[in-house]
Design a protein around this motif. Structure first.
Motif, PDB file in Angstrom:
ATOM      1  N   GLU A 172       0.854  -1.195   0.000  1.00  0.00           N
ATOM      2  CA  GLU A 172       0.000   0.000   0.000  1.00  0.00           C
ATOM      3  C   GLU A 172       0.888   1.243   0.000  1.00  0.00           C
ATOM      4  O   GLU A 172       1.825   1.342   0.784  1.00  0.00           O
ATOM      5  CB  GLU A 172      -0.900   0.004   1.243  1.00  0.00           C
ATOM      6  N   ASP A 190      -0.465   4.408   0.235  1.00  0.00           N
ATOM      7  CA  ASP A 190      -1.180   5.477   0.930  1.00  0.00           C
ATOM      8  C   ASP A 190      -0.854   5.420   2.427  1.00  0.00           C
ATOM      9  O   ASP A 190      -1.317   4.525   3.144  1.00  0.00           O
ATOM     10  CB  ASP A 190      -2.683   5.320   0.699  1.00  0.00           C
ATOM     11  N   LYS A 191      -0.071   6.377   2.887  1.00  0.00           N
ATOM     12  CA  LYS A 191       0.346   6.386   4.297  1.00  0.00           C
ATOM     13  C   LYS A 191      -0.846   6.411   5.242  1.00  0.00           C
ATOM     14  O   LYS A 191      -0.769   5.890   6.367  1.00  0.00           O
ATOM     15  CB  LYS A 191       1.231   7.604   4.565  1.00  0.00           C
ATOM     16  N   ARG A 192      -1.956   6.993   4.805  1.00  0.00           N
ATOM     17  CA  ARG A 192      -3.129   7.112   5.673  1.00  0.00           C
ATOM     18  C   ARG A 192      -3.698   5.747   6.061  1.00  0.00           C
ATOM     19  O   ARG A 192      -4.386   5.618   7.066  1.00  0.00           O
ATOM     20  CB  ARG A 192      -4.230   7.918   4.975  1.00  0.00           C
ATOM     21  N   CYS A 193      -3.421   4.734   5.219  1.00  0.00           N
ATOM     22  CA  CYS A 193      -3.994   3.403   5.454  1.00  0.00           C
ATOM     23  C   CYS A 193      -3.127   2.532   6.354  1.00  0.00           C
ATOM     24  O   CYS A 193      -3.526   1.419   6.710  1.00  0.00           O
ATOM     25  CB  CYS A 193      -4.221   2.695   4.117  1.00  0.00           C
ATOM     26  N   MET A 194      -1.953   3.021   6.717  1.00  0.00           N
ATOM     27  CA  MET A 194      -1.056   2.198   7.529  1.00  0.00           C
ATOM     28  C   MET A 194      -1.649   1.879   8.900  1.00  0.00           C
ATOM     29  O   MET A 194      -1.503   0.761   9.403  1.00  0.00           O
ATOM     30  CB  MET A 194       0.294   2.908   7.700  1.00  0.00           C
ATOM     31  N   GLU A 249       4.792  -0.619   2.861  1.00  0.00           N
ATOM     32  CA  GLU A 249       4.447   0.699   2.342  1.00  0.00           C
ATOM     33  C   GLU A 249       5.311   0.968   1.112  1.00  0.00           C
ATOM     34  O   GLU A 249       6.537   1.002   1.202  1.00  0.00           O
ATOM     35  CB  GLU A 249       4.684   1.777   3.397  1.00  0.00           C
TER      36      GLU A 249
END
Length: 278
Positions: free
Chosen positions: A76, A78-82, A100
């Motif tokens: 993924e 998108d850092k927001r989904c970590m 990531e």
């Protein structure tokens, strides 16, 4: 699998983390867990199977695969989904590895050294075709992946499974069909996504088959690139710039007045076989 963790609904997860689908990343989230379970069932038994997932987002399809007993490696960017993916990894100890990064720059085989794996993904629309052609290409065959189960726009899915003579038939169909068997396993209505895309979608399931003998994948790519690059022209025009191609048509008794979309996958393979041996 027994004693599955009690997870909050996906809508609660994205609200808790302040998430929203990014148009720039080609994101469209699926929240219907029954539908996600049906998608995860398409590849067959996943218990103790290595699964590569691209673009898991908040982890809807991920949790369906984990519940089926898979060992998931998810890429993924998108850092927001970590954070929500981290919560999911904690809920399924030892089953989920999150990377990531950009899946277009990560060689899938390197993530599972010496082991087979299945690829299961609700692909971001903006990189889906690029990833698919990468997994289907190359001279090494059979691939290390055991199957591909991928979400595409319905139009792209129809191009992958298209038959000769149809408007959708082209390079993508030949690439997908010359040494593998693709099928549309499930159509997904646009209303199933948040936000709803402008088009319908479909899950495509691909199983690798036998590699035709004496054929270079690169040569076949060049033949189809030339033939379909000018698909409205007769083969004598579209292939004239490829050394030996017109002689191959003659040897195979293929009428040079035909157009690319009328040739079967087997005929393209036969042309490529002659050119590979030349």
């Amino acid at each position: 699998m027994t004693d599955l963790p009690d997870l909050p609904p996906l809508r609660e997860v994205i609200n808790a983390h302040g998430l929203f689908a990014s148009k720039a990343l080609g994101q469209n989230f699926l929240f219907d867990e029954q539908l996600l379970g049906r998608i995860a069932a398409i590849p067959g038994r996943l218990r103790d199977t290595n699964v590569l997932e691209v673009g898991p987002g908040p982890g809807g399809l991920t949790r369906a695969a984990l519940r089926a007993g898979a060992r998931v490696t998810a890429i993924e960017m998108d850092k927001r989904c970590m954070a929500p993916l981290g919560d999911l990894a904690a809920a399924f100890p030892g089953q989920l590895t999150v990377i990531e990064g950009d899946a277009t720059k990560v060689p899938a085989d390197s993530l599972f050294p010496g082991e087979p794996y299945a690829i299961l993904a609700n692909l971001p629309y903006n990189v889906g075709t690029q990833l698919f052609t990468g997994w289907m290409g190359g001279e090494a065959w059979p691939p290390r992946w055991s199957s591909l189960t991928l979400m595409f726009q319905l139009e792209v899915a129809e191009r992958i499974v298209a038959a000769p003579g149809s408007d959708a038939y082209g390079r993508l169909a030949v690439l997908a069909q010359w040494r593998a068997t693709p099928k549309i396993a499930l159509k997904v209505h646009r209303s199933a996504f948040t936000p709803p895309p402008k088009v319908m979608s479909a899950m495509v399931h691909v199983v690798p088959g036998e590699m035709p003998e004496g054929v270079s994948a690169r040569v076949l790519e060049r033949v189809t690139e030339a033939a379909f690059g000018q698909r409205r022209k007769m083969l004598r025009q579209s292939l004239k710039g490829m050394p030996g191609a017109l002689a191959a048509l003659e040897a195979l008794e293929i009428d040079p007045a035909r157009r690319a979309e009328t040739l079967s996958v087997a005929e393209f393979v036969a042309i490529a076989r002659i050119l590979t041996a030349a």
